[in-house]
Write an enzyme that holds these catalytic residues in place. Sequence first.
Site, PDB file in Angstrom:
ATOM      1  N   CYS A  70       0.832  -1.211   0.000  1.00  0.00           N
ATOM      2  CA  CYS A  70       0.000   0.000   0.000  1.00  0.00           C
ATOM      3  C   CYS A  70       0.871   1.266   0.000  1.00  0.00           C
ATOM      4  CB  CYS A  70      -0.917  -0.014   1.221  1.00  0.00           C
ATOM      5  SG  CYS A  70      -2.035   1.396   1.252  1.00  0.00           S
ATOM      6  N   CYS A 101       0.569   4.595   6.935  1.00  0.00           N
ATOM      7  CA  CYS A 101      -0.048   4.435   8.261  1.00  0.00           C
ATOM      8  C   CYS A 101       0.907   3.673   9.194  1.00  0.00           C
ATOM      9  CB  CYS A 101      -1.362   3.677   8.142  1.00  0.00           C
ATOM     10  SG  CYS A 101      -2.404   4.324   6.806  1.00  0.00           S
ATOM     11  N   CYS A 150       0.299  -0.039  10.303  1.00  0.00           N
ATOM     12  CA  CYS A 150      -0.195  -1.057   9.360  1.00  0.00           C
ATOM     13  C   CYS A 150       0.896  -1.907   8.723  1.00  0.00           C
ATOM     14  CB  CYS A 150      -1.020  -0.391   8.258  1.00  0.00           C
ATOM     15  SG  CYS A 150      -1.801  -1.609   7.165  1.00  0.00           S
ATOM     16  N   CYS A 160     -16.889  -8.951   5.337  1.00  0.00           N
ATOM     17  CA  CYS A 160     -16.173  -7.695   5.113  1.00  0.00           C
ATOM     18  C   CYS A 160     -14.896  -7.977   4.321  1.00  0.00           C
ATOM     19  CB  CYS A 160     -15.752  -7.072   6.442  1.00  0.00           C
ATOM     20  SG  CYS A 160     -17.076  -6.988   7.644  1.00  0.00           S
ATOM     21  N   CYS A 192     -19.675  -5.651   3.538  1.00  0.00           N
ATOM     22  CA  CYS A 192     -18.947  -4.421   3.871  1.00  0.00           C
ATOM     23  C   CYS A 192     -17.608  -4.470   3.135  1.00  0.00           C
ATOM     24  CB  CYS A 192     -18.699  -4.372   5.381  1.00  0.00           C
ATOM     25  SG  CYS A 192     -17.721  -2.952   5.919  1.00  0.00           S
ATOM     26  N   CYS A 207     -19.309   2.462   8.407  1.00  0.00           N
ATOM     27  CA  CYS A 207     -18.632   1.732   9.480  1.00  0.00           C
ATOM     28  C   CYS A 207     -17.361   2.523   9.745  1.00  0.00           C
ATOM     29  CB  CYS A 207     -18.306   0.314   9.005  1.00  0.00           C
ATOM     30  SG  CYS A 207     -17.189  -0.571  10.115  1.00  0.00           S
ATOM     31  N   ARG A 215     -18.124  -2.414  17.626  1.00  0.00           N
ATOM     32  CA  ARG A 215     -17.414  -3.673  17.372  1.00  0.00           C
ATOM     33  C   ARG A 215     -16.087  -3.730  18.100  1.00  0.00           C
ATOM     34  NH1 ARG A 215     -17.010  -3.906  12.021  1.00  0.00           N
ATOM     35  NH2 ARG A 215     -19.161  -4.568  12.018  1.00  0.00           N
TER      36      ARG A 215
END
Length: 342
Positions: free
Chosen positions: A56, A60, A63, A100, A131, A191, A263
């Site tokens: 990616c 972040c 991550c 998801c 999702c 979400c 969640r």
Amino acid sequence: MTDLTLRYDWTLDEVQSLYDLPFMELLYRAHTVHKSVFDPNEIQFSSLMSIKTGGCPEDCGYCPQSAHHGTDLEKERLVEIEKVMEQAVAAKDRGATRFCMGAAWKNPNSRDFPMVLEMIRSVKQIGMECCVTLGSLDEDQTRALKDAGLDYYNHNLDTSREHYEKIITTRKFQDRLDTLEKVRDAGINVCCGGILGLGEGESDRSALLMELANMGEHPGSVPINLLVRVKGTPLENADKIDPFIFVRTVAVARIMMPNSYVRLSAGRESMDEATQALCFFAGANSVFFGEKLLTTPNVQSANDMDLLSRLDLKPQAPQAQTQDVARDEPVSGQADRAVGAE
Ligand code: SAM
Ligand code: DTB
Ligand code: SF4
């Protein structure tokens, strides 16, 4: 009487005062709210699959999938739809009601996006909620996702506006809010939640919850993640947070967003069972079920079933779930709309 008014004008001081309540008082209040909207003995099960792993371009700090960090992760192309359906069917058989799918993208590209739409249509065809989380979106993409039947779009704020730039430099907090607005405008349920344990302070946690609750419409799902510390990421040695701070965060989220599913997301694997039980009491009513999150391990399913049974918690039946749980109407007449109200 429990105050269930949906509010979108929380101040930082008000949120901080909730956090500062004596622990037992906070839990009592949160559970009272929870019980008046939901059946407190029911947990919604979602299942998670990474459909495009690693490489990616975003940075972040938490991550494992960022190309900026030296993690051991194998980069993969978009998975085949057959694999997705295999996992979706297996998840449904295990009792998950929502499937998801996550992609390690800054935003979806035009080559892969049509295939993701096809995956959504196929998941819907087997009667599951769907999702996806694909990064930033433009209006054409949100419209296409809605047309494909998407129920929820996951796009987390992660932390406070102030702390954000210490964790991510390749995008702005405001970019996240902009995508969330487009998702809402397209009529897709939001979400949106965050991660605790990113080296944030008390006021950052309050500010995150304030941003989530003041967005204009409360997110239908609010995932609260505990950082999974992954080797090779800048946050691999981040300080662990006090588990009771995590529980307090769940409780404050429940009080501020009474109709939303809260969640208990990533990080359950490193959490003891008693902490999870306190989170359920404080108002968490959804988990990721299944042995893997996106790239890191989740709790073993057999252990989850055992815990749920010892706590007398049961998986929520698909038909008990409503769409648009946190939509904008005032909570009066709540018994008509609320899930499992007593
Ligand atoms: N790339 C898309 C994005 O970031 O919007 C979607 C996938 S991304 C992996 C989805 C979410 O996973 C992030 O927003 C973050 O909240 C969460 N996440 C990622 N790594 C995590 C970790 N190590 N611990 C806890 N949550 C994590
Ligand atoms: C969310 O809030 N947590 C999930 C989901 N939304 C996409 C992701 C957790 C990822 C944990 C790290 C990993 O497994 O790579
Ligand atoms: Fe990319 Fe999402 Fe990971 Fe950030 S959280 S590096 S955007 S996959």
